[in-house]
Design a protein around this motif. Sequence first.
Motif, PDB file in Angstrom:
ATOM      1  N   MET A   1     -88.732 123.145  -7.560  1.00 59.53           N
ATOM      2  CA  MET A   1     -87.305 123.408  -7.441  1.00 59.53           C
ATOM      3  C   MET A   1     -87.017 124.173  -6.143  1.00 59.53           C
ATOM      4  O   MET A   1     -87.613 125.220  -5.894  1.00 59.53           O
ATOM      5  CB  MET A   1     -86.817 124.239  -8.628  1.00 59.53           C
ATOM      6  CG  MET A   1     -86.889 123.526  -9.955  1.00 59.53           C
ATOM      7  SD  MET A   1     -85.562 122.357 -10.118  1.00 59.53           S
ATOM      8  CE  MET A   1     -85.825 121.795 -11.808  1.00 59.53           C
ATOM      9  N   PRO A   2     -86.106 123.668  -5.314  1.00 51.07           N
ATOM     10  CA  PRO A   2     -85.786 124.361  -4.050  1.00 51.07           C
ATOM     11  C   PRO A   2     -84.734 125.435  -4.240  1.00 51.07           C
ATOM     12  O   PRO A   2     -83.769 125.527  -3.474  1.00 51.07           O
ATOM     13  CB  PRO A   2     -85.266 123.216  -3.182  1.00 51.07           C
ATOM     14  CG  PRO A   2     -84.616 122.311  -4.154  1.00 51.07           C
ATOM     15  CD  PRO A   2     -85.412 122.397  -5.440  1.00 51.07           C
ATOM     16  N   THR A   3     -84.911 126.278  -5.258  1.00 51.22           N
ATOM     17  CA  THR A   3     -83.923 127.309  -5.573  1.00 51.22           C
ATOM     18  C   THR A   3     -84.599 128.654  -5.650  1.00 51.22           C
ATOM     19  O   THR A   3     -85.832 128.773  -5.720  1.00 51.22           O
ATOM     20  CB  THR A   3     -83.237 126.996  -6.911  1.00 51.22           C
ATOM     21  OG1 THR A   3     -84.218 126.791  -7.919  1.00 51.22           O
ATOM     22  CG2 THR A   3     -82.390 125.739  -6.809  1.00 51.22           C
ATOM     23  N   ASP A   4     -83.761 129.706  -5.673  1.00 40.82           N
ATOM     24  CA  ASP A   4     -84.277 131.066  -5.725  1.00 40.82           C
ATOM     25  C   ASP A   4     -84.947 131.352  -7.065  1.00 40.82           C
ATOM     26  O   ASP A   4     -86.040 131.886  -7.121  1.00 40.82           O
ATOM     27  CB  ASP A   4     -83.130 132.051  -5.479  1.00 40.82           C
ATOM     28  CG  ASP A   4     -83.643 133.436  -5.148  1.00 40.82           C
ATOM     29  OD1 ASP A   4     -82.818 134.336  -5.002  1.00 40.82           O
ATOM     30  OD2 ASP A   4     -84.871 133.612  -5.036  1.00 40.82           O
ATOM     31  N   GLU A   5     -84.273 130.979  -8.145  1.00 38.69           N
ATOM     32  CA  GLU A   5     -84.823 131.119  -9.483  1.00 38.69           C
ATOM     33  C   GLU A   5     -84.884 129.732 -10.093  1.00 38.69           C
ATOM     34  O   GLU A   5     -83.905 129.246 -10.666  1.00 38.69           O
ATOM     35  CB  GLU A   5     -83.954 132.043 -10.334  1.00 38.69           C
ATOM     36  CG  GLU A   5     -83.905 133.469  -9.807  1.00 38.69           C
ATOM     37  CD  GLU A   5     -83.018 134.339 -10.655  1.00 38.69           C
ATOM     38  OE1 GLU A   5     -82.466 133.824 -11.646  1.00 38.69           O
ATOM     39  OE2 GLU A   5     -82.883 135.528 -10.344  1.00 38.69           O
ATOM     40  N   PRO A   6     -86.038 129.048  -9.976  1.00 42.13           N
ATOM     41  CA  PRO A   6     -86.099 127.640 -10.327  1.00 42.13           C
ATOM     42  C   PRO A   6     -85.677 127.328 -11.752  1.00 42.13           C
ATOM     43  O   PRO A   6     -85.010 126.338 -11.985  1.00 42.13           O
ATOM     44  CB  PRO A   6     -87.567 127.291 -10.088  1.00 42.13           C
ATOM     45  CG  PRO A   6     -88.041 128.305  -9.111  1.00 42.13           C
ATOM     46  CD  PRO A   6     -87.286 129.548  -9.420  1.00 42.13           C
ATOM     47  N   LEU A   7     -86.038 128.142 -12.716  1.00 39.81           N
ATOM     48  CA  LEU A   7     -85.706 127.843 -14.103  1.00 39.81           C
ATOM     49  C   LEU A   7     -85.387 129.147 -14.812  1.00 39.81           C
ATOM     50  O   LEU A   7     -86.152 130.113 -14.745  1.00 39.81           O
ATOM     51  CB  LEU A   7     -86.876 127.138 -14.795  1.00 39.81           C
ATOM     52  CG  LEU A   7     -86.559 126.449 -16.119  1.00 39.81           C
ATOM     53  CD1 LEU A   7     -85.583 125.312 -15.904  1.00 39.81           C
ATOM     54  CD2 LEU A   7     -87.817 125.939 -16.786  1.00 39.81           C
ATOM     55  N   ARG A   8     -84.255 129.176 -15.460  1.00 46.50           N
ATOM     56  CA  ARG A   8     -83.860 130.391 -16.143  1.00 46.50           C
ATOM     57  C   ARG A   8     -84.790 130.684 -17.314  1.00 46.50           C
ATOM     58  O   ARG A   8     -85.353 129.785 -17.924  1.00 46.50           O
ATOM     59  CB  ARG A   8     -82.427 130.240 -16.648  1.00 46.50           C
ATOM     60  CG  ARG A   8     -81.414 130.069 -15.528  1.00 46.50           C
ATOM     61  CD  ARG A   8     -80.033 129.817 -16.088  1.00 46.50           C
ATOM     62  NE  ARG A   8     -79.049 129.656 -15.015  1.00 46.50           N
ATOM     63  CZ  ARG A   8     -77.774 129.376 -15.229  1.00 46.50           C
ATOM     64  NH1 ARG A   8     -77.327 129.228 -16.462  1.00 46.50           N
ATOM     65  NH2 ARG A   8     -76.956 129.233 -14.205  1.00 46.50           N
ATOM     66  N   LYS A   9     -84.921 131.979 -17.642  1.00 49.53           N
ATOM     67  CA  LYS A   9     -85.810 132.364 -18.730  1.00 49.53           C
ATOM     68  C   LYS A   9     -85.340 131.784 -20.061  1.00 49.53           C
ATOM     69  O   LYS A   9     -86.153 131.394 -20.892  1.00 49.53           O
ATOM     70  CB  LYS A   9     -85.884 133.890 -18.813  1.00 49.53           C
ATOM     71  CG  LYS A   9     -86.529 134.537 -17.587  1.00 49.53           C
ATOM     72  CD  LYS A   9     -86.596 136.042 -17.752  1.00 49.53           C
ATOM     73  CE  LYS A   9     -87.260 136.689 -16.538  1.00 49.53           C
ATOM     74  NZ  LYS A   9     -87.340 138.165 -16.676  1.00 49.53           N
ATOM     75  N   ALA A  10     -84.041 131.719 -20.260  1.00 48.16           N
ATOM     76  CA  ALA A  10     -83.536 131.158 -21.513  1.00 48.16           C
ATOM     77  C   ALA A  10     -83.901 129.683 -21.633  1.00 48.16           C
ATOM     78  O   ALA A  10     -84.318 129.208 -22.697  1.00 48.16           O
ATOM     79  CB  ALA A  10     -82.020 131.343 -21.592  1.00 48.16           C
ATOM     80  N   ASP A  11     -83.771 128.937 -20.503  1.00 46.25           N
ATOM     81  CA  ASP A  11     -84.134 127.524 -20.535  1.00 46.25           C
ATOM     82  C   ASP A  11     -85.626 127.347 -20.773  1.00 46.25           C
ATOM     83  O   ASP A  11     -86.055 126.465 -21.517  1.00 46.25           O
ATOM     84  CB  ASP A  11     -83.737 126.851 -19.229  1.00 46.25           C
ATOM     85  CG  ASP A  11     -82.229 126.855 -19.030  1.00 46.25           C
ATOM     86  OD1 ASP A  11     -81.519 126.930 -20.053  1.00 46.25           O
ATOM     87  OD2 ASP A  11     -81.784 126.783 -17.872  1.00 46.25           O
ATOM     88  N   ARG A  12     -86.438 128.196 -20.132  1.00 45.27           N
ATOM     89  CA  ARG A  12     -87.877 128.087 -20.314  1.00 45.27           C
ATOM     90  C   ARG A  12     -88.273 128.381 -21.757  1.00 45.27           C
ATOM     91  O   ARG A  12     -89.105 127.679 -22.344  1.00 45.27           O
ATOM     92  CB  ARG A  12     -88.581 129.060 -19.362  1.00 45.27           C
ATOM     93  CG  ARG A  12     -90.089 128.997 -19.426  1.00 45.27           C
ATOM     94  CD  ARG A  12     -90.712 129.893 -18.360  1.00 45.27           C
ATOM     95  NE  ARG A  12     -90.277 129.494 -17.031  1.00 45.27           N
ATOM     96  CZ  ARG A  12     -90.637 130.137 -15.927  1.00 45.27           C
ATOM     97  NH1 ARG A  12     -91.416 131.186 -15.999  1.00 45.27           N
ATOM     98  NH2 ARG A  12     -90.201 129.715 -14.757  1.00 45.27           N
ATOM     99  N   ALA A  13     -87.670 129.411 -22.362  1.00 42.24           N
ATOM    100  CA  ALA A  13     -87.978 129.726 -23.758  1.00 42.24           C
ATOM    101  C   ALA A  13     -87.537 128.600 -24.683  1.00 42.24           C
ATOM    102  O   ALA A  13     -88.228 128.260 -25.644  1.00 42.24           O
ATOM    103  CB  ALA A  13     -87.311 131.037 -24.161  1.00 42.24           C
ATOM    104  N   ARG A  14     -86.415 127.987 -24.366  1.00 34.89           N
ATOM    105  CA  ARG A  14     -85.932 126.889 -25.205  1.00 34.89           C
ATOM    106  C   ARG A  14     -86.867 125.692 -25.119  1.00 34.89           C
ATOM    107  O   ARG A  14     -87.154 125.036 -26.119  1.00 34.89           O
ATOM    108  CB  ARG A  14     -84.526 126.490 -24.750  1.00 34.89           C
ATOM    109  CG  ARG A  14     -83.921 125.347 -25.539  1.00 34.89           C
ATOM    110  CD  ARG A  14     -82.429 125.239 -25.246  1.00 34.89           C
ATOM    111  NE  ARG A  14     -82.177 125.128 -23.817  1.00 34.89           N
ATOM    112  CZ  ARG A  14     -82.165 123.956 -23.158  1.00 34.89           C
ATOM    113  NH1 ARG A  14     -82.403 122.849 -23.825  1.00 34.89           N
ATOM    114  NH2 ARG A  14     -81.931 123.922 -21.870  1.00 34.89           N
ATOM    115  N   ILE A  15     -87.375 125.412 -23.903  1.00 39.00           N
ATOM    116  CA  ILE A  15     -88.297 124.290 -23.752  1.00 39.00           C
ATOM    117  C   ILE A  15     -89.601 124.544 -24.488  1.00 39.00           C
ATOM    118  O   ILE A  15     -90.141 123.676 -25.179  1.00 39.00           O
ATOM    119  CB  ILE A  15     -88.547 124.023 -22.255  1.00 39.00           C
ATOM    120  CG1 ILE A  15     -87.271 123.484 -21.609  1.00 39.00           C
ATOM    121  CG2 ILE A  15     -89.692 123.064 -22.044  1.00 39.00           C
ATOM    122  CD1 ILE A  15     -87.372 123.312 -20.128  1.00 39.00           C
TER     123      ILE A  15
END
Length: 541
Positions: free
Chosen positions: A286-300
Amino acid sequence: MVAVFNKEVLSWYLLTLKLNEAVQANLPRSQPSTPGSPSKPPPSPPLCVTRGEPIPEEQQPEEDDKDGEEESTAFATVAHRQESEWVISIRDKLEQARHEEATVPWARFCIYRVPKSLREGDEEAYVPQVVSIGPYHHGKRRLRDMDRHKWRALHRVLRRTGHDVRLYLEAARALEDRCRACYEGRLALSSDEFVEMLVLDGTFLLELFRGVAVGAGEGFRDLGYDRNDPVFAMRSTMHGIQRDMIMLENQLPLFILDRLLGIQIGRPDQHGLVARLAVRFFDPLMPTDEPLRKADRARIESSTRAAATESFDPLTETGLHCLDIFRRSLLLTGPKPEPRLWIKRWSHTRRVADRRRLQLIHCVTELREAGIKFRKRKTDRFWDIKFADGVLKIPRLLIHDGTKSLFLNLIALEQCHSDCTKDITSYVIFMNNLINSEVDVSYLHYRGIIEHWLGSDRDVADLFNKLCQEVVFDFDDSYLSELSERVNRYYNHRWNTWGASLKHRYFGNPWAIISLIAAVFLLLLTCAQTFYSAYAYYHPP
């Protein structure tokens, strides 16, 4: 004598035409003459003309008319035969086009070969270097080293689930025609080879997805792999595999991955879980500062353990393949501005732009001279650019050695697939306009907008300047068209340019400010002295 000579030449000519017709009609030729006996032209009919006596006028036209008729008949026969063969060849080509039009599933294409116009000069950006996925690069010699690890992954799945391999082969066989319809062009693989490739590559992808989803290498150990495994472990090899799996020509249809994973977890008709796993797997790209939010990662992660009992987001449910899922995850969350008509003085010209008309806005240096300020916008969506009150707010962009290949394949997907919006292409062209030189990159880096791991700012400028070569782009289809119009309006306002020039010259550093204040003070004193001198002259005390 002249008439006799012309008749012999005409006889030779007619004989040559007839021999040519015999060869074209595949007819046997006449028996050759015996050796030593030279072939003689057929004797011409005797002419009742004595030597030196002129030919009667009434006889000459009759012979000429007869010879002309024979000659025209021969020419007509040859021309008719050649025209018939030409028409037949054209009809064959038309029949072939009709068959292709009726049998090729144009509407189902979603995995394309990158056009030559896009890949010129950047061949490595579209060709896998570590692993082949799908039929386009299947069996290439430099990619065969990864095949043994694919077989290890399939063996591990069968051992872990207790299934027979025929269960997966039959499932892939049932979807073979649908999978073939997704690929552009004719595939050289036979039916058995194609089904074997689907099962082998699909199982390999799913093992990688499931192993990375848990994180910290625990997922691969839970799947039964050793912590020192050369592939199924969090090592440097994984980065090269991730880069190869994001290439347009290196894809498998998403529905075959859903079916293979569904068989493993006992729910063959499930869908959505593979998309979740793919988003987590491609997180480092991901070319972003924070590629994946913690909430999204926990949900996955929670959905992975629960075998995806709930449905996934509709945008990713209908995904085509891993590259399409990755692109959707980049553009997900947050509405983008609707494209609007590009209103400029040259709006009457054709909308599909070439290299000379990809200029949406001016570069950073020119915009700064017009008084436009640059600020970093705090968001994890790199495309979400804002402009208000002379301030252009751009989210942070991380650039690494795989960014070029990533953007090129995303642009290739948008160029080839008609159902894709051109959002990534719009963003890249916008940044290409902003960056003309390393000075522009240096200032954006100073403002915290660009963070790169390349050698120099010059390399970043070259990267953006080469990303948009041979790209077909419509101004009206850009979500940044309205923003670009407002920036250009601000840039063309003369007062903004004059104010920026004044600030740049006289307020650039503290000493310039002090000098300006001193000059203004001296000017006021001079004006006051002049006033009192004139006043004392006209009104003496």
